[in-house]
Design an enzyme around this catalytic site. Structure first.
Site, PDB file in Angstrom:
ATOM      1  N   HIS A   1     -14.503  26.645 -22.310  1.00 41.00           N
ATOM      2  CA  HIS A   1     -13.249  26.458 -21.592  1.00 41.00           C
ATOM      3  C   HIS A   1     -13.063  27.541 -20.523  1.00 41.00           C
ATOM      4  CE1 HIS A   1      -8.592  26.680 -21.746  1.00 41.00           C
ATOM      5  NE2 HIS A   1      -8.967  25.836 -20.804  1.00 41.00           N
TER       6      HIS A   1
ATOM      7  N   GLU B   1     -15.102  26.838 -17.568  1.00 41.59           N
ATOM      8  CA  GLU B   1     -14.445  25.797 -16.754  1.00 41.59           C
ATOM      9  C   GLU B   1     -13.426  26.435 -15.787  1.00 41.59           C
ATOM     10  OE1 GLU B   1     -10.535  23.984 -16.857  1.00 41.59           O
ATOM     11  OE2 GLU B   1     -11.363  23.268 -18.759  1.00 41.59           O
ATOM     12  N   HIS B   2     -12.661  27.418 -16.267  1.00 39.14           N
ATOM     13  CA  HIS B   2     -11.691  28.088 -15.404  1.00 39.14           C
ATOM     14  C   HIS B   2     -12.375  28.947 -14.344  1.00 39.14           C
ATOM     15  CE1 HIS B   2      -7.501  27.717 -17.124  1.00 39.14           C
ATOM     16  NE2 HIS B   2      -8.232  26.993 -17.950  1.00 39.14           N
TER      17      HIS B   2
HETATM   18 ZN   LIG Z   1      -7.652  25.378 -19.203  1.00 43.86          ZN
END
Ligand SMILES: [Zn+2]
Length: 1048
Positions: free
Chosen positions: A74, A77-78
């Site tokens: 995650h 992803e950022h």
């Molecule tokens: Zn997020």
């Protein structure tokens, strides 16, 4: 890597599929290609698109997180968005998108990470006709690129997968964004219960991971272990991101050949590491250690649910027969004979859902979730037994071909008449589907269509629903009360134990029960009479779709608006009916009574309407301040049958004491739960309440509810229906006669007395005088919530002032990206940061909303500082950039309607508003077009700039009880006290008797525009101190819309 035998300089990518099975109305063309680096791409040519998009799905997600760094997928992803070699500025991508009416987003799932964006199809405004562009294939390539925002966006997007920088100085900030995202979810039961179930799964299966991550797991703890976290993120990216794991979807106006060239040019550079598709075989999410347990969990909301999870299989390869749909169709049925009908009649349940899902390649789950009543919770063991009795019944009856035929028929009809969805939703979901093993020509239809009856596969599927292959979760705030453990990531209190022996013995018995041992009420469903037969659509091509519906009946009783569909050509319709009555929202008491009545009608209709609902024909009843809205929507074939049943049930409702008690209790809980929502979800209710003349908030409704009885409703609803004005909108595959007949049906069923216009409610807003500086504070009720929230609103004027409205829309566009970039990305105030127009009834204004761990006073200071800075930005903005923004907002306003329902909703909004401003979009554009930068600067200086003495502001402060930072209570106290004084001051002489504070002394700290904030303590008195706007009025004489036709 071995070179292909073909030694052309630029070999064409492999074309894998060119003919896609697609809906009847789909005018797009498709092609699937594979680049030399094994990246697979689906190209979609849509000559009519006004918004275009791309999405890329990477086959890696939280299941691949390292055990010592939960959330890393995650976090990557950022961080991926933070600058690339070619475009090192961290917000280059978003700036580009915003200036082309676009936006972007991304999500991380268990086995995939999905990135997508959407932009305008053309850099010109969409009313300057340029659609020839799509047809002139041979136009020279460079001008095509220049004219297409898609190319520029794709170029920036591709770089994330070619050469991302993971900029060092953005690291902490983005990890804080992740942390804030996690904090936003901490008090959310969906997240809490989902994680509890994950945490209590097989520790050897990756389903047990904590997928969001937080600052501790991604920053503090790894640092403490001496880990170089940036290297760790880059390593994760290097290890898992590979061209052959990526599925790209590009939707554009350009031809497939042009799109193919662009994709090849931009995405061939993505490195290929030939990684295997991720699978988890030979490891079960629940083993004998986790099965046959019962978990008791305590929720934040007052809710009661009983959940079953069965270990199931991954059915990815069985797309043709989809056996789990057979199981969920029967177990999830709500009609006569179903589990729900039985346990609802017993007073045990309010709702039930069931379905199978693939957890990851290699394993699946089948879940059943039941919403329990108070009695149902006490009897939860009986409910469990009923479910197993029904499963036994299913096993006793061989798989039924006629049931699968119904599923086939419905899935065919739905697929055939599927309408377009927004560009980025299309690309994002298709890129995720491409990860699955569908034949490439079935990418659109694969997940939708049931193609085969496979009794053997159904039999196997059923064999997973065994009494030794499941576990239970019972969620309740007060049962059993002795939770003794806390889930690690969300702090959810729970207790886990083996299902007691005697209970388990009962379950086994139920699972093996014979027909005579089961309740006679349980049986397979009847044939579904609501599956539509007539699907003809009369298609009459028109040059230009009509922008307004016609008024085909207009008398004392009724107004009927009608438009026969002239652009979507589906055998569907939407019929909305307002039953106008001042009674519905007169007082909190009558508002709650109307709510209860509505719920009782819906409750009485559950069994009947279920067949219609699963056949694509639904209804709804909505209570609002000026009456009740009844709607039916879907395939029009059997629409009038359903509408008649709904109206008759409304008229003849039998208010049964037992159902009333269950529904009252449910409504009570939903009112109480309201205060436990996310602060940003609550704040809008207060802002609407504070800018409207009338209206009620949750606590007012809640205090009325306990005193209302079944007898009250029995006498209330006939009163409500006694005198009404009826307004109908019929839109879709209907003729004028159909619309008139449906109207007659409403009239003749309910037979209301006339409600003359003189008695219709008038909607008015409050006017905030120039220079106002109001603050309204609420303490949030959830003791465990850490987030504060502010909604900062600036009043501009009346929504019908077209010039002001245009300036407001443009201001919202201009500040959109900078607000996000400054307040969220750079200052990291919180995950939820929003800015835009604030329009409610007649009240038009601008707002910024932030949910944050920082105090609202602090946030207000940050917003003021931003708005002050932005004034300079605006003044220094080049004319070119200004025009780009103007174009962007015009394009957004002119965005095409995607389907029938979006057009119905537009009409209905303008009917309900009572302004009948059907061409509002065109007026907006006409007023936006001539705006100059100087106009906007002047507007900004007057209405938005914190230094403007004429500015009118209201800030709503939602205060968390639990603060994670050391706050400044002393400062707040001063502010509050000053405010109290000032409200009294503002209210006039009588109140100022009690004043003991000096008036606006020079020594005071000035906030905002230099005026001292007035804290609203008595809302009633405060509203009384303000003037109200004029009410809603039709922008044109309604006779302009009339098409009453010849009288018979
Ligand atoms: Zn997020």
């Amino acid at each position: 890597m071995s070179e292909p035998v073909n030694s052309r300089d630029a070999p064409l990518p492999d074309r894998i599929a060119e003919h896609m099975e697609k809906p009847a109305l789909d005018d797009r063309s498709y092609r699937v290609i594979r680049l030399r680096n094994q990246l697979e791409a689906l190209l979609i040519h849509d000559p009519e698109a006004d918004k275009v998009s791309a999405a890329l799905d990477v086959n890696v997600g939280s299941f691949s997180d390292g055990v010592d760094m939960p959330g890393i997928a995650h976090a990557v992803e950022h961080l991926l968005f933070m600058g690339t070699k070619k475009y090192p500025k961290e917000n280059a991508y978003n700036q580009y998108l915003t200036s082309h009416s676009g936006h972007s987003n991304a999500y991380t799932a268990a086995t995939s990470t999905n990135y997508y964006f959407e932009v305008a199809a053309s850099s010109k405004t969409s009313n300057s006709k340029s659609s020839s562009l799509s047809r002139t294939l041979e136009e020279d390539a460079s001008s095509l690129k220049e004219n297409s925002p898609l190319y520029g966006a794709l170029d920036r997007f591709a770089q994330f997968f070619v050469a991302p920088l993971f900029l060092e100085d953005t690291l902490d900030r983005e990890l804080k964004a992740v942390d804030s995202e996690n904090k936003k979810n901490l008090q959310n039961d969906t997240w809490r219960l989902h994680q509890l179930s994950k945490s209590l799964s097989n520790p050897k299966h990756p389903v047990c991971h904590f997928s969001t991550g937080n600052f501790k797991t991604l920053h503090d703890e790894p640092l403490a272990r001496g880990v170089q976290i940036r290297d760790e993120f880059i390593q994760f990216y290097d290890k898992h991101y590979s061209a052959n794991r990526m599925k790209l979807v590009v939707l554009g106006r350009e031809s497939l050949n042009v799109l193919e060239n662009w994709v090849e040019e931009l995405f061939s550079l993505v490195p290929n590491k030939d990684l295997a598709r991720l699978r988890w075989d030979n490891v079960s999410p629940l083993t004998e250690n986790e099965l046959l347990m019962q978990i008791f969990a305590k929720p934040v909301f007052e809710m009661r649910t009983l959940d079953f999870s069965f270990v199931y299989r991954d059915e990815e390869d069985m797309y043709a027969s989809q056996p789990s749909r057979y199981l969920s169709h029967l177990i999830g049925h709500e009609g006569p004979g179903s589990i729900l009908a039985y346990i609802k009649a017993k007073g045990w349940a309010n709702g039930l859902s069931a379905g199978g899902s693939t957890l990851c390649p290699g394993s699946g789950t089948f879940s059943i979730s039941i919403k329990l009543t108070e009695d149902g919770l006490k009897q939860y063991q009986e409910v469990v037994k009923t479910v197993f009795q029904y499963i036994a019944l299913m096993r006793d009856s061989p798989p039924q071909e006629w049931i699968v035929d119904e599923l086939k028929r419905m899935s065919e009809v739905d697929f055939r008449f599927k309408q377009k969805s927004p560009a980025s939703r299309t690309t994002s979901s298709l890129s995720a589907i491409m990860q699955k093993p569908y034949p490439r020509n079935l990418l659109l239809s694969g997940p939708s269509l049931v193609r085969e009856f496979d009794p053997k596969a159904i039999g196997e599927a059923l064999s997973y629903l065994r009494a030794d292959n499941f576990r239970l979760t019972i969620v309740s705030q007060d049962f059993p009360g002795d939770w003794d453990q806390k889930e690690r990531w969300y702090g959810t209190e729970y207790k886990i134990e083996k299902i007691p022996k005697d209970f388990l013995a009962d379950i086994r018995k139920a699972a093996q029960s014979t027909a005579s041992e089961r309740p006679a009420e349980l049986h397979l469903p009847h044939k579904n009479e609501f599956i539509p037969n007539r699907l003809e659509v009369e298609k009459k091509e028109v040059d230009e779709p009509l922008k307004t519906p016609k008024l085909i009946r207009n008398d004392e009783n009724v107004r009927t608006w009608f438009k026969k569909d002239d652009q979507f050509w589906v055998p569907k319709a939407n019929v909305h009916i307002t039953l106008r009555s001042p009674l519905a929202g007169l007082t909190p008491h009558s508002t709650v009574a109307t709510h209860l009545y509505r719920e009782l009608v819906q409750d009485a209709l559950v069994e009947y309407s279920y067949d219609a609902e699963i056949s694509g024909l639904g209804y709804s009843i909505i209570a609002h301040t000026s009456g009740l809205d009844v709607s039916v929507y879907g395939y029009n074939d059997k629409m009038s049958t359903l509408l008649e049943k709904v109206l008759v049930s409304m008229r003849d409702l039998d208010v049964r004491e037992d159902r009333f008690n269950i529904i009252k209790e449910r409504l009570m809980r939903s009112f109480r739960n309201w205060d436990f929502q996310q602060p940003y979800q609550q704040v809008g209710t207060y802002s609407r309440w504070l800018n409207s003349e009338k209206g009620w908030i949750n606590e007012q409704l809640l205090s009325e509810l306990p005193s209302i009885t079944a007898t009250d409703i029995k006498s209330f609803f006939p009163q409500l229906l006694r005198q009404l004005h009826i307004e109908v909108l019929a839109h879709g595959n209907l003729y004028k006669e159909d619309a008139l007949k449906l109207t007659d049906m409403v009239e003749s069923t309910l037979k209301p007395r006339i409600l003359p216009p003189s008695q219709w409610p008038i909607r008015r807003s409050l006017i905030f005088p120039p220079g106002s500086n109001f603050v309204y504070e609420r303490k949030l009720k959830d003791p465990a919530n850490v987030n504060h929230c502010i909604e900062y609103m600036l009043y501009v004027g009346h929504d019908s002032d077209r010039d002001l409205r245009a300036k407001l829309l443009l201001t919202a566009q201009l500040t959109d990206e900078p607000v996000f970039d400054q307040l969220r990305t750079k200052q990291q105030l919180g995950y939820v940061v929003f800015s835009g127009t604030s329009i409610n009834n007649m009240w038009a204004g601008y707002r910024i909303l932030i949910q944050s761990e920082k105090s609202p006073e602090y946030l207000e200071g940050r917003i003021d500082a931003f708005l002050t800075d932005f004034e300079k930005t605006l003044e220094e903005m080049s004319e070119e950039e200004f025009e780009e923004h103007k174009r962007s907002v015009i394009n957004k306003r002119l965005e095409k309607l995607k389907n029938l329902t979006s057009e119905t909703n537009r009409f209905w909004t303008h009917i309900v508003s009572e302004c009948f401003d059907f061409e509002k979009v065109d007026h907006d554009v006409a007023h936006l077009t001539p705006l100059t930068k100087a106009d906007l600067v002047a507007f900004y200086k007057q209405y938005i700039s914190p230094s403007s003495p004429a500015r009118a502001k209201l800030a709503i402060h939602m205060l968390a009880q639990l603060t994670s930072e050391t706050d400044v209570p002393a400062e707040r106290k001063t502010l509050l006290e000053q405010g109290k004084a000032n409200i009294q001051n503002a209210l006039g002489e009588s109140a100022s008797q009690s004043l003991e504070v000096e008036i606006n002394g020079s020594g005071q700290k000035n906030i905002g525009n230099g005026t001292t904030p007035v804290v609203i303590t008595d809302v009633h008195a405060w509203k009384a101190s303000l003037e109200v706007s004029r009410g809603a009025r039709a922008v044109r004489d309604l006779s302009d819309f009339e098409d009453l036709g010849a009288k018979l």
